[in-house]
Design an enzyme around this catalytic site. Structure first.
Site, PDB file in Angstrom:
ATOM      1  N   LEU A  66       0.824  -1.205   0.000  1.00  0.00           N
ATOM      2  CA  LEU A  66       0.000   0.000   0.000  1.00  0.00           C
ATOM      3  C   LEU A  66       0.866   1.266   0.000  1.00  0.00           C
ATOM      4  CD1 LEU A  66      -2.859   1.264   0.379  1.00  0.00           C
ATOM      5  CD2 LEU A  66      -2.437   1.146   2.829  1.00  0.00           C
ATOM      6  N   ASP A  67       0.634   2.146  -0.929  1.00  0.00           N
ATOM      7  CA  ASP A  67       1.327   3.434  -0.990  1.00  0.00           C
ATOM      8  C   ASP A  67       2.837   3.291  -1.131  1.00  0.00           C
ATOM      9  OD1 ASP A  67      -1.162   4.599  -0.647  1.00  0.00           O
ATOM     10  OD2 ASP A  67      -0.947   4.748   1.518  1.00  0.00           O
TER      11      ASP A  67
END
Lengths: 274, 274, 274, 274
Positions: free
Chosen positions: B217-218
């Site tokens: 994520l990210d």
């Protein structure tokens, strides 16, 4: 080693130049080029590992380039400069500090000031300082400056907040060698008191411009510019104070670009190959 | 015509490529290259006037390039995209407007939203909108999205403030095809509520990051980032509001770079040749 | 004269304070205030022309303010500082130059370095330099620093690229008195080698953060931050070099804000009233 | 509720105003003031929770303020605007989107264009569009525009890339009501073709300026300005394209400031209280 080329454009120049360098065992580590299609001009800056025959390289390049090509090969990109100042310290001090720590990319030969104010800081850094007072006789004043410059080898004269306008005669002695920092976002607010002009006009940004000096005051080729926000709360003295920070930064950046052989001049403009 | 090359580096690549193009009468109008010396990788983006034999060009290039070279030749750089949204309009509206005026560099095939909020703006621009509600069953939710994407040809999925975390399975279907806008200056404030995190930490700048989506994520390769000043006077809702402007700008810029074939990905990073 | 007030918020504070000052013939030339509604705190910075009874002013203000109010009245805002350094010159030289030209807003009492590198530049500016080598014994190292600080009056310790982590014991001696410049956009890349971290992550901006030092490494209240663009072409050493410029600028700005009594600290954050 | 005050400065104004509001149970949630000492003018913008007697407030304020004070009390800060355009869509589309999502801070009454190009986008957003072709007869052209404006209530005319110069007669009908976006960093490159001028001059930054329109072309009070970097690689069309992004952003920002009652005009300048 840095190779700088400026010439008429034609098809195949990149192939010809990169082919020649590859053939002679120069390894290109960085290459930037620009073509101005309107002016039909080609600009290139190369960094190469020097392993081949540097002696013959310029001649070999000339053979494959259009007639009239400007070619500069700088095994040692260290430049020599003379700095001209009046009373404000910020740009000069930044240059002296970088000079002292050998991160300027040039060596300061001497400083010439038309006031004594900045003599002490120069002496603290063991840099010769010459006082040339601006009397009424401008020709004599400028001749005194010329006499000092003749004692030194130098590549550039840097006007680090030198607050006198130089004559055509003076400027034409040093074509594209004089670099000035002007305290506005040129062409806005050319001439005197740019911060007062900016204040009167109520602009929301103030800037600084580093440029080559030509005959036309504040009209020479621009090397670097930057701005900072301004608003109604800034008085003229506030702008002067805030402006010093950006003047220092913009001149430092312009000098780095010039000393690194990244700036090409043509048609009163610059190409900056970073 | 745009030519994009990514391969192992070796001496003479520029000469070989530019030589081949010159020989085949392609006129190079723009050339940018980058070498990552640590990774020993060579990246190049060329714009050429198409006057030669395009058919055989890729094969000819492959013959002079190291094995495993990635070569893309795009006579038509127009891309196709699908946009995923939740409720916030700012990024989507910017994309729809550019799409409508044909300045996006891509055509929007459809929009998929997990709320109905943005259906009307899509319909006003004659762009199909699909509502896929995010129920408790994530696998079903994602399968519904996949089913819609299968109706269209597309190059990229753009997450324009799509506020659901996508599963490994979903992401791995579309490697380096999904582009997200995250409302912080990554890697600061990854995860949920970045503006609240920024507020709590008392930062003086807030930012936005456009990146490819990977499993982490990210954590995917960053394409573009920008920041704006923040100060103590901003509440979290103020930051959210101010952030929208920069999220819109950063996503627009990242999309332009991707659609122009300027972005190369390797080692979880990007090379952007402008 | 500068008046700084921090207290619990309540309705009518501005009226009460400005009323008191008007009644006592102080002319307010600048007033900035901020209310943190969540924390129910009121912050105010006033510049007034000192024509009234300064002696009794603090007491008079205390009478109209909520209990526990912090009130500072600084007729002379000149601060005294001690600077700690290691080998990098850029922040120190900037401080020394401003100190020499009396534009720092503070006077440098002495410089303490754990390497001899920066001794010479200090001596050129007639500023005492103390060498305290960082041997294996951290407690002894820090005690040596404390011993030197005890010779001087000072308001702040400035860590101008001081590359040693200070212990809890040391930091707790000087609460909200130590100011550090960290070479990243905190909270991204806290800890060691932020430019290497930035390079590995492939960020498109690099930054610098000036903050108060607390027990948590790189976690103290942020005073100022700024960023510059970065791209794939920058190696770690390139980032280090580019970063120096912004580190210098951000630390200079933070110091100016602190020395001007513009920075309030609460809840590990700052309010900066410009 | 927003209270805006502009008047001659005198000692004790802040105390008088804040005292009156406190006495009448108005809670000040935000207060910004500015004094122009040279012009002896006082500017203040207050946000207050409306709990007291709004009816009598203006009169009460007038009693404690110097004669001739400008006082505006806006319980409903929503403004009404008419937008004038030619062919370029970027500023108009941004306004229409914000209008549609009710984040503009104003409502668009209608759009008037001297080309049909932008009619369709207006109709998609249910905003009336009037075509007024610019024939040879300028007076008739402007009269046609005036006739349309008379059908609507409005606070401001927004020139969103309206490429016709308006006459003295037209401008004087709407004093400080007309807001224009000019595609340069004024006062640099006033007049026609600013990007071509910027290209010829070789500037390293290009900008945009939002300003009130007065008789003097491009000489009215500046509300907001911003710049983006430019370099030698940009042709005039490249500058035009890059400039659109910043024109959109600067006009959006200026409109937000005006619609929020943050902009005061005097002496051909603005005070912007944020």
């Amino acid at each position: 080693m840095i190779i700088v080329i400026q010439c008429t454009d034609r098809v195949g120049l990149v192939a010809a130049i990169s082919g020649l360098l590859a053939q002679q065992q120069f390894n290109i580590t960085s290459m930037h080029e620009h073509v101005d299609n309107t002016a039909n001009l080609f600009f290139m800056r190369l960094e190469v590992n020097k392993t081949g025959d540097v002696e013959g390289l310029e001649e070999n390049l000339r053979e494959i380039l259009p007639a009239g090509a400007i070619i500069k090969i700088n095994p040692l990109p260290e430049k020599k400069i003379i700095v001209l100042v009046t009373k404000e310290y910020h740009c000069l001090a930044d240059i002296l500090v970088r000079n002292y720590f050998k991160t300027l990319g040039a060596s300061v030969q001497c400083v010439i000031g038309n006031h004594q104010t900045l003599q002490d800081i120069c002496l603290r850094f063991d840099v010769p300082f010459y006082l040339v007072e601006a009397t009424g006789d401008k020709a004599a004043f400028e001749q005194n400056i010329v006499n000092i410059t003749e004692k030194y080898e130098f590549d550039h004269l840097v006007l680090a907040k030198f607050m006198r306008i130089l004559s055509h005669d003076f400027v034409s002695r040093f074509p594209m060698q004089i670099i000035n920092i002007h305290h506005s976002f040129l062409p806005a607010f050319a001439g005197a008191s740019p911060y007062r002009q900016a204040y009167e006009r109520g602009v929301k940004l103030i800037g600084a411009t580093a440029h080559y000096v030509t005959d036309e005051l504040d009209e020479g080729p621009i090397i670097a510019q930057q701005i900072i926000p301004a608003d109604h709360s800034l008085t003229v003295p506030d702008m002067v104070k805030a402006g010093k920070e950006i003047e220092t930064a913009v001149l430092a950046r312009a000098l780095k670009l010039v000393f690194d052989d990244r700036v090409f001049v043509y048609k009163n403009k610059t190409v900056v190959l970073e």
